[in-house]
Write an enzyme that holds these catalytic residues in place. Structure first.
Site, PDB file in Angstrom:
ATOM      1  N   ASP A 295      72.235   7.419  88.565  1.00  0.00           N
ATOM      2  CA  ASP A 295      72.850   7.456  87.592  1.00  0.00           C
ATOM      3  C   ASP A 295      73.661   6.116  87.361  1.00  0.00           C
ATOM      4  O   ASP A 295      74.155   5.535  88.509  1.00  0.00           O
ATOM      5  CB  ASP A 295      73.591   8.865  87.400  1.00  0.00           C
ATOM      6  CG  ASP A 295      74.031   9.197  86.084  1.00  0.00           C
ATOM      7  OD1 ASP A 295      73.761   8.260  85.065  1.00  0.00           O
ATOM      8  OD2 ASP A 295      74.121  10.258  85.649  1.00  0.00           O
TER       9      ASP A 295
HETATM   10  C1  BGC Z   1      74.412   9.395  81.934  1.00  0.00           C
HETATM   11  C2  BGC Z   1      72.957   9.572  82.197  1.00  0.00           C
HETATM   12  C3  BGC Z   1      72.425   8.295  81.326  1.00  0.00           C
HETATM   13  C4  BGC Z   1      73.150   6.925  82.003  1.00  0.00           C
HETATM   14  C5  BGC Z   1      72.872   6.104  80.959  1.00  0.00           C
HETATM   15  C6  BGC Z   1      75.234   8.114  82.384  1.00  0.00           C
HETATM   16  O1  BGC Z   1      76.363   8.148  82.215  1.00  0.00           O
HETATM   17  O2  BGC Z   1      75.052  10.489  83.037  1.00  0.00           O
HETATM   18  O3  BGC Z   1      72.694  10.813  81.809  1.00  0.00           O
HETATM   19  O4  BGC Z   1      71.131   8.172  81.235  1.00  0.00           O
HETATM   20  O5  BGC Z   1      74.474   7.138  81.514  1.00  0.00           O
HETATM   21  O6  BGC Z   1      72.930   5.973  79.776  1.00  0.00           O
END
Ligand code: BGC
Length: 761
Positions: A295
């Site tokens: 993440d």
């Molecule tokens: C979120 C993810 C997301 C990623 C990219 C993160 O802050 O937890 O779910 O896919 O950002 O945008």
């Protein structure tokens, strides 16, 4: 100027590229062989580059670095040190970065382009929690297909969805992105979404209108303590194996090509550095051969968690644990080469990660044609098409849940009525889009007001009553709800007092749920509750239409308001869907995928709880599992939802009373539409394993069927229970089916059921 510079660089690069061995581009060779051929040519730096993902830094006409990080990213991209980019979208932008990757780097390895295409790209479906309320797997799959078709036509080949985190925590803002509290429903929906995004057979390159999916967040992010975003997770193995992991396993079995790990720690270990989750379970036991993306900056966050001293140690821990691609920590690219050279990280781990990433790129056809997903014509024809709007409208209607309908206030009569429509959300064209909106323009949703205006037979008046928020409402800003301005109340009361029916659209703003949007209150923000009570005084004939991205606790409304419609955030076609339901052109059949509490203090509240040793008040004293100030049941249970018609369940039967292990349990029930409308009902089957080596929940959903019945019609609904439904995971992750008594419940929601039982020998 910019374009000229790029063109010169491009020419130079093509010449460099031509020097390379291109045997891996031979389509007739098996993918694994093609990967071998390519990897043989890759330097360690280029391999690590594949494990590096950067956020976009483009302008619409192409990459335009302005110094600092952007300049560095641009340089890395040209060196072949970037394997993927996210948040780049639209054929123009994607083509620009892809051209650099394939034409300017030494080996010309294409980028994989990822984005959070969560519930649509430009044409938005309802938020995922709302879609889950449809219990309609075919519709959910179709909705994901539309998202994939639009995204893939716009250069994107990978979505960071579906989010399959089970959560019982209404306070957590991200429940809007998932399928709710139940692992069985969650698993079915995970499968539907993966197949919708990826197609039934991923890698069929005739079908460029599909994209790679990503099951996230691995794992247990939905169990953040007290629903506070990014908070600690501390759950036992019984919950991990039986509740958290099943939807991930279902996604894997449906062929999902990537996983995303999560921000949280799980029993002290950050998910990103968690070998047990990523290597032992996912890549080991489950034999997953796609790749794991971290993440956002979660490798770097391991330092803040106190799990790694610095970026180097964090990178080592992450790669050892099985995190294959670094999203925006900028650490693999900085540290991994040295870690390998110093002998701290085995190059085999890097090779394994790169092989996984390249495999998915080959499967997507990116080596055969890096611009496969960059087709301006298809982009123009597909994005925002009439057909896509029809699909999301259908999905939106199916997602609506009728929570209360006293005196048959609904459906509304189509003529001769004075209807007062009240609430800022009724006119809002941006909130219904929810918080993941990718390419959807602000204010592009059909508002409830616009939807209601399509019905011309009545006299419709509108007043907002009060604003919902003060100041900016954007993806990144904290919303401010301290509205004290009640100056609009009088005008709203005026139209309400002379109306036959008042429709009030109240709830949360679309940016009030989602990432970073935890709440400690589940009420109507701002002065909306006061507005509701004031209007009720002048006209109690109220239809309350709720907009929200999580369960709300509205005990006053549940008691006083005669009709309540749960309309979530329904995406682009919100207003049309709501109006068609209110006017009875569509008979609602949605069922809640999460329990709605009576007050926030009951959270986490869920239907599949354990009995405890003191579930009831048999002694008529205080020493039993309950609250002293509120009932222990939810306001609206899991699986609850009404229809304009009524259904009767009769003759719940099993074909036998005792079964041997391995034998199928055949269950049947008769369902009759006893009301005045044709309608659909979600027939739900639950079981309880009465005595087992681990205490089992009082009810567990193990089957459901969406049944359509004409008024007066009766159908026999059949379910089959096999070992797949009757077992559970022990605390070591072994699946057990144990003999003993099982109860079987079938009914209209998790609370109102018919009951029978059998013995498994
Ligand atoms: C979120 C993810 C997301 C990623 C990219 C993160 O802050 O937890 O779910 O896919 O950002 O945008």
């Amino acid at each position: 100027m910019k374009i000229t510079t790029i063109s010169i660089l491009t020419l130079f690069a093509v010449t460099t590229m031509n020097a390379q061995n291109k045997a891996h581009l031979d389509k007739t060779k098996p993918i694994e062989e093609r990967i071998d051929l390519l990897m043989k040519q890759m330097t360690l730096e280029e391999k690590v580059g594949q494990m590096n993902q950067y956020n976009g830094f483009w302008e619409v006409t192409g990459p335009a670095p302005k110094g600092g990080t952007a300049e560095l990213k641009y340089e890395h991209l040209r060196k072949g040190w970037v394997g993927s980019m996210l948040t780049v979208r639209g054929v123009d932008q994607v083509r620009a970065v892809q051209k650099i990757a394939v034409e300017q780097t030494r080996l010309g390895i294409p980028l994989i382009i990822g984005f959070d295409v969560i519930h649509g790209y430009k044409t938005l479906s309802p938020i995922p929690l709302a879609e889950a309320a449809s219990w309609d797997l075919a519709a959910i799959k179709k909705s994901a297909q539309v998202a994939a078709a639009e995204a893939s036509a716009s250069g994107i080949n990978w979505t960071f969805g579906p989010m399959v985190d089970i959560s019982r925590e209404a306070r957590w803002g991200r429940v809007m992105e998932g399928a709710g509290e139940d692992p069985f429903l969650g698993s079915k929906i995970a499968e539907a979404r993966v197949k919708g995004f990826q197609g039934d057979s991923f890698g069929d390159l005739e079908k460029v209108n599909t994209i790679a999916a990503c099951a996230k967040h691995f794992a247990a992010y939905g169990f953040s303590e007290s629903g506070k975003e990014y908070n600690t997770v501390d759950i036992g193995n019984a919950t991990l194996y039986n509740t958290v992991l099943p939807p991930f396993k279902a996604a894997k079995d449906a062929g999902v090509r990537t996983f995303m790990n999560s921000f949280n720690i799980l029993n002290g270990i950050p998910a990103t550095g968690n070998k047990f989750l990523q290597r032992d379970i996912l890549k080991g036991k489950w034999n997953f051969n796609g790749y794991v993306i971290t993440d956002w900056a979660s490798i770097r966050e391991m330092i803040i968690h106190g799990f790694a001293a610095d970026g180097k140690e964090a990178s080592q821990r992450a790669v050892e644990a099985g995190a294959d691609m670094d999203m925006e920590s900028h650490l693999y690219v900085a540290e991994l080469v040295n870690l390998v050279k110093e002998g701290k990280v085995d190059v085999k781990l890097v090779d394994d990660a790169v092989r996984r990433i390249l495999r998915v790129k080959f499967e997507l056809g990116l080596f055969d044609n890096p611009f496969l997903y960059c087709d301006e014509k298809r982009e123009k024809e597909t994005v925002g098409s009439k057909a896509n709007n029809d699909t999301v409208l259908d999905m939106a209607k199916k997602s609506i849940v009728l929570l209360k309908n006293e005196k048959n206030l609904l459906p509304l009569k189509k003529s001769g009525q004075k209807i007062a429509l009240i609430g800022a959300l009724a006119k809002d064209k941006t909130s219904p889009l929810g918080s993941w909106r990718i390419a959807a323009e602000d204010n592009s949703a059909v508002s409830v007001l616009e939807g209601m205006q399509q019905y011309k037979g009545n006299q419709l008046t509108y007043e907002k009553g009060a604003d919902l928020t003060v100041g900016k409402t954007t993806f990144v800003d904290e919303l401010v709800f301290n509205t004290t301005d009640k100056s609009g109340f009088e005008a709203a009361k005026k139209i309400a007092s002379t109306a036959d029916v008042v429709v009030m659209v109240l709830g949360e703003h679309g940016f009030q749920s989602g990432e970073g949007r935890s709440r400690t209150n589940l009420d109507l923000p701002g002065v909306q509750q006061e507005l509701l009570e004031e209007i009720y005084k002048v006209n109690p004939n109220i239809v309350l239409v709720l907009n929200n991205g999580r369960p709300l606790a509205l005990p006053w409304a549940a008691e006083k308001i005669p009709a309540i419609v749960e309309a979530w955030q329904l995406g682009t076609q919100t207003g049309n869907a709501v109006a068609q339901v209110l006017y009875g052109d569509y008979n609602p059949s949605g069922k809640l995928p999460m329990s709605f509490p009576r007050n926030v203090g009951q959270c986490p509240i869920y239907y599949n709880f354990h009995n405890t040793g003191r579930p009831t008040n048999s002694e008529n004293n205080v020493f039993w599992s309950h609250y002293t100030d509120v009932e222990k049941t939810p306001q609206f249970p899991f699986g609850f939802g009404l229809s304009y018609t009524t259904f009767e369940y009769k003759n719940l039967k099993l074909d036998k009373s005792t079964y041997s292990k391995g034998e199928k349990v055949n269950v049947s029930v008769e369902l009759t539409n006893t009301g005045y409308f044709d309608g659909k009902e979600v027939v739900q089957l639950y079981i309880r394993d009465v005595t087992a080596s681990l205490s089992r929940p009082v009810k567990e959903l193990k089957g459901f069927e969406l049944v359509e019945l004409k008024k007066g019609e009766t159908k026999t609904i059949r379910f089959t229970l096999t070992e797949n439904e009757l077992g559970f995971f022990d605390n070591n992750g072994n699946y057990l089916v144990e003999p003993g008594t099982f109860k079987v419940f079938v009914g209209t929601n998790s609370d109102e059921v018919k009951e029978t039982e059998f013995v498994l020998k």
